[in-house]
Design an enzyme around this catalytic site. Structure first.
Site, PDB file in Angstrom:
ATOM      1  N   ASP A 162       0.864  -1.182   0.000  1.00 55.58           N
ATOM      2  CA  ASP A 162       0.000   0.000   0.000  1.00 55.58           C
ATOM      3  C   ASP A 162       0.901   1.232   0.000  1.00 55.58           C
ATOM      4  O   ASP A 162       2.102   1.139   0.282  1.00 55.58           O
ATOM      5  CB  ASP A 162      -0.881  -0.035   1.255  1.00 55.58           C
ATOM      6  CG  ASP A 162      -1.765   1.189   1.377  1.00 55.58           C
ATOM      7  OD1 ASP A 162      -2.311   1.622   0.355  1.00 55.58           O
ATOM      8  OD2 ASP A 162      -1.889   1.707   2.490  1.00 55.58           O
ATOM      9  N   LYS A 163       0.333   2.380  -0.327  1.00 58.24           N
ATOM     10  CA  LYS A 163       1.128   3.608  -0.328  1.00 58.24           C
ATOM     11  C   LYS A 163       0.877   4.422   0.938  1.00 58.24           C
ATOM     12  O   LYS A 163       1.771   4.612   1.764  1.00 58.24           O
ATOM     13  CB  LYS A 163       0.800   4.467  -1.557  1.00 58.24           C
ATOM     14  CG  LYS A 163       1.603   5.773  -1.621  1.00 58.24           C
ATOM     15  CD  LYS A 163       1.114   6.696  -2.707  1.00 58.24           C
ATOM     16  CE  LYS A 163      -0.193   7.351  -2.338  1.00 58.24           C
ATOM     17  NZ  LYS A 163      -0.070   8.343  -1.240  1.00 58.24           N
TER      18      LYS A 163
END
Length: 1160
Positions: free
Chosen positions: A420-421
């Site tokens: 995920d960012k």
């Protein structure tokens, strides 16, 4: 027809009345509606009816959530299913049942059942301990508090007690306990801001708005008297969809859409409070509907071992069949000649009876002790992970936690990481770092008056007016709402970029203080200035800019514009390009540092020009057809002849050491894919800032609108790779969620996967939680690589559960991801220690433990086969039955456990410093089918030597000076002793870490046999066990042949192994062994590692150069070129588009001079 319609309408009104708890009205004739009752019930089955401030007529799902693997009811069946997926446990259960048949077992009735029960008990305790941790984490969420309106009073209640129909009050910066429909808020017109990064990964805030019919319900008494129903769709997983109708008693129903709904997992921001009615709870919330049940994961090492056990079982059956056949043949041949053996009774014994005897005799070829050793070792390895001080985050007081220990060795084989960012790579914090004005770069100081910018502004430099215009733009051109907080101002914004810009203006002394529906006020270095807001031209992904038209105190009209460099530069007037070239160079410098950039420009507008444009814009805003396009065209008319002022640089703050971590992962040939719900520009910008994407790396951008165009784009890019398709190349692939939907369709997915694995970097933007899981599942299913998914939000749970290994970040977005994960850490950088040290070490430890366990069992128990040749294939055991049982429990148990806990090839510092050392475990070089059967063959050879060498030295039966001879048990004791010594020395031969505990394990195991033999030989008749071994210690220890054999036989047996090890360590030295030798010599391992990897790096560089050339010279459209230019210059801007309320309407609704309602 009309009569039928009226009847249906009456029935519908009657049904609503019953739901609302009132009797039908006189005109709601229930009897006349009987003909449509069935149809109504079908309609009700397809929707949910929620009554607020009243008990519900139907029982709905409670608000308790669980991410644990087991419950009290499901534990036993689920646990037994998991345990008996292992073929070894099924086999041991089968053997234990056979041993209960009278006179079949040559080794007793309990020698298999007792260890099997112990294995299952230890495994059950370990699973319970690990699952209790998950339940505790779930309880932490379930026991959070929220205010609930009950009987006219606000009560603090736990989340798990919230039910459908409750009216709840959620405070600012708190998570929503369930899916709610917004009734009213503290903000004007029922507006509220929510942060959904936990759901979709987007960094910008979103606006939700209560219906105007309920927005006035601001006090408790009003809410208590508010009664009615909500009819809505059944629970589903669609995050961005909702359809319902709210019907207040006595009023017409109002449509409710996604703009009125806030979801569990989201957080309230920039809003003091909201009132909401609960629509969906617990596992029926959209967040939980996007999750999957906790899977029962198994490591690849475990699966491979399981398969080889099955092969061993077939070999065992063949041996037993042969032994039973030979027994039949031998018995018939010797029945008459060897009459003194009284074999008449053996003739009546059936072939099947003999077969069962041999199955029990040879069952220990599959080591039952292996499962116990594995459970103990995995548990200890998990403790080491939990106690690792290097993975402890002091700031948040968060240690690493192994939530399951079954996947410890899987950490050493990871090939793909899906990350995920927001919250994982980034902190979701935007900081204003610097700006470029008139070609000069400025950095904020603690005191605005000390900054170079303010000094230049006050010194009346030629470009002082540009500095002033730039600061006014930063403090006026936005949709931020100020709030006075003691001496300073707190800013609320849907866009984190805008908030950072306004805070940046404050650092230079231009403070935004007031917003009203018609004007804003700023404090410009002590001077209060007012600007009338005439128009706001909103940001969109297509426009890539945002403008405001203002009238200053002098009556002049100005347009301030900020946006991407490409759209700003093409709107500059010939006289406004003075700083163009220097600004371009500055943008490239900013982008190289991974900063988010925006260009800023201004233009003066005359009153006449403005009035003409205002008429055009007004007509466009009233257009029936193509309104959005006409508004955009109107904005283009006024956003011209701009004068460039400069550029801003904002840092989307990364987690600590993210670039260094990613660089190390890529050196270990681990491919990192970023799966985020955020915008494409933001995701790519982060790719540059964390050095995942490097300057000059070719970008493949897939933004398609149909299945056909997606198929064509994938085919075109695949053709560009040529022979390099399917191999890792220095290329980045970027794809959005819409295109991904087509790319994952059945007929395209394999081609899409081939394209993805050909790129070193893959970034998927605007993807839903389910799409994240589908991407992970695609790679996990269709490649043989081990996958790891890491995230911190609830939107990451699905992909965490789909990957071979799931890692949760215990971050600011809650504990949902950490609860569902296999391992949880506080920072992305801790992934290095988890993989390169714990993963590689644990893989090395586990494979040695497994291989050694099979080796030591075959060494001893195949001797029963060789002994059968001399015992007439009778099933007679060569050793006393309890010494057979104690072999795995006592005499050879410590070495494999010690290896499994303490073995390591190189130190932790070396493993972290040189990622190439991760490759042997990653490529499964230490454990595969070939390695497994090489060990099996090695153990068979050792068993041959360990049986026939003692048999040879005892062939004449004279092993004592007095000329006496011993029986078969003396031979068995000799052989047993030599086997124990040999297998313990073999453990020392394969271990790399000769710690004091390893010495104790090896020499202590050997010594324990000599001590136990003395004690066990003297038990009988005091204890009624071991009668066969009475006095055996004196017979064995008094024989000089025994002591001579003790020196020669183990050494002779191990000579081939020692020779093989010496040859490999000199002529065929591996990279890991070379690094280890350097460590022992206290030399730098880097020199050896660089020498070993130099050739492969040169070849890789040549191939990558060819691929880079292909993409450099490929034909690209003008739009594609502009996009790449923007991305290379760092353009990124987060702003909600198409929300419940337009930003221009939001700022018109606020008057910060007025107090907000209290909501009580």
């Amino acid at each position: 027809m009309d009569a039928e319609f009226r009847a249906f309408a009456r029935a519908l009104r009657s049904r609503i009345a019953r739901f609302a708890g009132r009797p039908p009205l006189p005109h709601e004739d229930v009897e006349t509606t009987s003909g449509v009752t069935e149809g109504l019930e079908e309609a009700a089955a397809e929707q949910r009816v929620v009554i607020f401030n009243r008990p519900q007529p139907h029982k709905f799902c409670n608000n308790h959530i669980s991410t644990a693997k087991y419950s009290v009811m499901s534990f036993l069946p689920s646990f037994l299913f998991e345990q008996f997926r292992r073929y070894s446990n099924i086999f041991f259960l089968f053997i234990a049942l056979l041993q209960q048949i009278p006179d079949v077992s040559p080794t007793g009735r309990w020698t298999t059942l007792s260890p099997l029960l112990m294995i299952l008990t230890i495994s059950a305790l370990k699973e319970i301990v690990e699952d209790v941790k998950r339940h505790r984490a779930d309880n932490e969420i379930n026991q959070r508090q929220v205010e609930v309106l009950r009987e006219g009073h606000w009560l603090w209640m736990q989340w798990k007690l919230v039910v459908v129909g409750d009216i709840v009050k959620v405070q600012n910066d708190k998570f929503f306990p369930a899916d709610l429909m917004v009734i009213s808020t503290s903000e004007p017109q029922g507006i509220c801001y929510i942060e959904t990064s936990n759901l979709d990964g987007e960094t910008n805030l979103k606006i939700r708005q209560a219906l105007s019919e309920t927005a006035h319900l601001l006090e408790t008494k009003d809410l208590s008297q508010f009664t009615g129903t909500i009819e809505c769709e059944l629970p589903n997983r669609h995050l961005y969809e909702f359809a319902g109708v709210i019907k207040e008693h006595g009023k017409q129903g109002q449509a409710v859409g996604p703009d009125q709904v806030v979801l569990r997992g989201a957080m309230l921001r920039n809003t003091s409070w909201i009132f909401g009615v609960v629509v969906y709870t617990g596992h029926e919330t959209k967040l939980m509907m996007n999750s999957t049940s906790a899977p029962l994961k198994r490591s690849s090492v475990d699966k491979l071992t399981n398969t080889q056990i099955l092969m061993l079982f077939f070999i065992l059956v063949v041996l037993c069949l042969l032994s039973a056949i030979f027994n039949e043949v031998w018995t018939k041949d010797h029945l008459k000649t060897d009459w003194y053996l009284s074999m008449d009774e053996l003739v009546n014994v059936t072939f099947g009876y003999n077969l069962l005897t041999f199955i029990i005799l040879f069952n220990n070829l599959v080591p039952i002790s292996l499962q116990v050793s594995l459970e103990v070792v995995r548990f200890m390895q998990a403790i080491f992970i939990n106690m690792d001080i290097d993975m402890y985050h002091e700031e948040s007081d968060t240690p690493a936690m192994a939530r399951t220990s079954n996947l410890n060795e899987e950490l050493g084989q990871v090939k793909y990481i899906f990350s995920d960012k927001t919250g994982t790579l980034t902190r979701n914090i935007m900081d204003f770092k610097r700006c470029s004005i008139a070609g000069q770069t400025y950095i904020p100081e603690e005191n605005p008056l000390e900054s170079e910018l303010v000094k230049n502004l006050n010194s009346e430099q030629p470009f002082a007016n540009d500095i002033r215009e730039f600061l006014v733009l930063m403090s006026v051109c936005h949709t931020v709402i100020p709030e006075k907080a003691e001496e300073n101002y707190k800013y609320h914004a849907a866009s984190p970029d805008e908030k950072a810009l306004v805070e940046g203006a404050c650092l230079f002394g231009y403070v935004f203080e007031t917003r009203t529906p018609h004007y804003v006020e700023i404090n410009a270095l002590g001077t209060r200035e007012r600007y009338e807001i005439l128009n706001v031209l909103e940001f969109t992904s297509a426009r890539k800019r945002m403008s405001v038209i203002v009238r200053n105190s002098e009556g002049k009209i100005k347009l301030y514009c900020k946006g991407a460099d490409t759209v700003i530069f093409e709107r500059l007037s010939p006289d406004g390009q003075l700083y163009r070239d220097v600004t371009l160079r500055t943008l490239e410098e900013f982008a190289t540092e991974g900063l988010r950039t925006l260009c800023c420009a201004v233009c003066d507008i005359s009153d006449v020009e403005y009035q003409d444009w205002q008429n055009t814009y007004y007509k466009a805003s009233l257009a029936i057809q193509y309104r959005e396009r006409k508004i955009e065209d109107a904005a283009n008319l006024i956003e011209t002849n701009l004068r460039l002022l400069g550029a801003t640089a904002i840092e989307d703050k990364l987690q600590d050491q993210v670039p260094e971590t990613i660089a190390a992962l890529m050196k270990a040939e681990i491919h990192l894919w970023v799966l985020t719900g955020d915008k494409q520009e933001t995701a790519i910008n982060i790719g540059y800032s964390c050095k995942l994407i490097t300057q000059g790396m070719p970008l493949l951008v897939l933004n398609e609108d149909s299945l056909d165009t997606t198929r064509e784009a994938i085919a075109r890019h695949s053709a560009d790779f040529g022979e390099q398709l399917g191999k890792a190349n220095e290329v980045a692939l970027v794809i959005d969620g819409k295109t991904l939907k087509y790319a994952l369709s059945c007929d395209v997915r394999r081609d899409f996967l081939d394209l993805c694995v050909s790129c070193n970097v893959v970034i998927c933007c605007r993807v839903s939680p389910i799409q994240k899981a589908e991407v992970v599942e695609l790679v996990t299913t269709h490649t043989k690589a081990i996958t790891l998914a890491i995230g911190d939000g609830a939107n990451d749970v699905a992909m965490i559960q789909k990957a071979h290994v799931g890692v949760g970040i215990s971050g600011v977005e809650g504990l949902q991801a950490a609860c569902a994960s296999d391992y949880s850490i506080a920072q992305f950088r801790f992934l290095l220690k988890l993989l390169f040290v714990h993963g590689a070490w644990n893989y090395n430890r586990m494979v040695k433990l497994i291989l050694y366990s099979f080796y030591k069992n075959i060494c001893l128990y195949v001797i029963e086969l060789w002994f059968a040749i001399y015992s007439g294939w009778s099933g007679q055991v060569a050793f006393e039955r309890w010494t057979i049982a104690l072999y795995n429990v006592l005499f050879t148990a410590a070495p494999p456990i010690a290896m499994g806990i303490f073995e390591k090839v190189c130190s932790a510092d070396t493993m972290l410093k040189y990622p190439a050392l991760y490759k042997p475990s990653q490529n499964a070089e230490l454990f595969n089918v070939r390695v497994f059967w090489m060990w099996i063959i090695n153990s068979l050879i050792h068993s041959v030597l360990l049986f026939w060498l003692p048999l040879f030295i005892m062939e004449k039966d004279v092993i004592w000076g007095n000329g006496r001879c011993g029986d078969y048990l003396v031979l068995g004791t000799f052989v047993y002793t030599y086997v124990v010594v040999t297998v313990c020395l073999k453990a020392g031969l394969i271990t790399n870490a000769w710690t004091s505990l390893m010495h104790i394990a090896i020499w202590g195991s050997i010594a324990s046999w000599f001590v136990v033999l003395v004690a066990y030989s003297n038990f009988w008749p005091t204890l009624e066990v071991g009668a066969e071994l009475l006095g055996m210690d004196r017979m064995v220890y008094s024989s000089p042949v025994f002591w001579l054999g003790l020196i020669l036989i183990p050494f002779t047996t191990l000579i081939p192994d020692i020779t093989y090890k010496v040859v490999c360590a000199t002529a065929f030295k591996t990279l890991t062994e070379a690094a280890r030798e350097s460590e022992i010599r206290k030399a730098d391992p880097g020199r050896v590692i660089m020498k070993e990897t130099k050739h492969s790096l040169t070849e890789t560089a040549r191939l990558l150069k060819n691929v880079r050339n292909v993409f450099t010279f490929s034909r690209r459209s003008a739009t594609r070129v502009n996009t790449e230019v923007e991305l290379s210059h760092g353009y990124a801007f987060s702003q909600e588009e198409g929300g419940a309320v337009r930003q221009s309407e939001v700022i018109r609704a606020y008057n910060t001079n007025l107090p907000k309602p209290g909501g009580m």
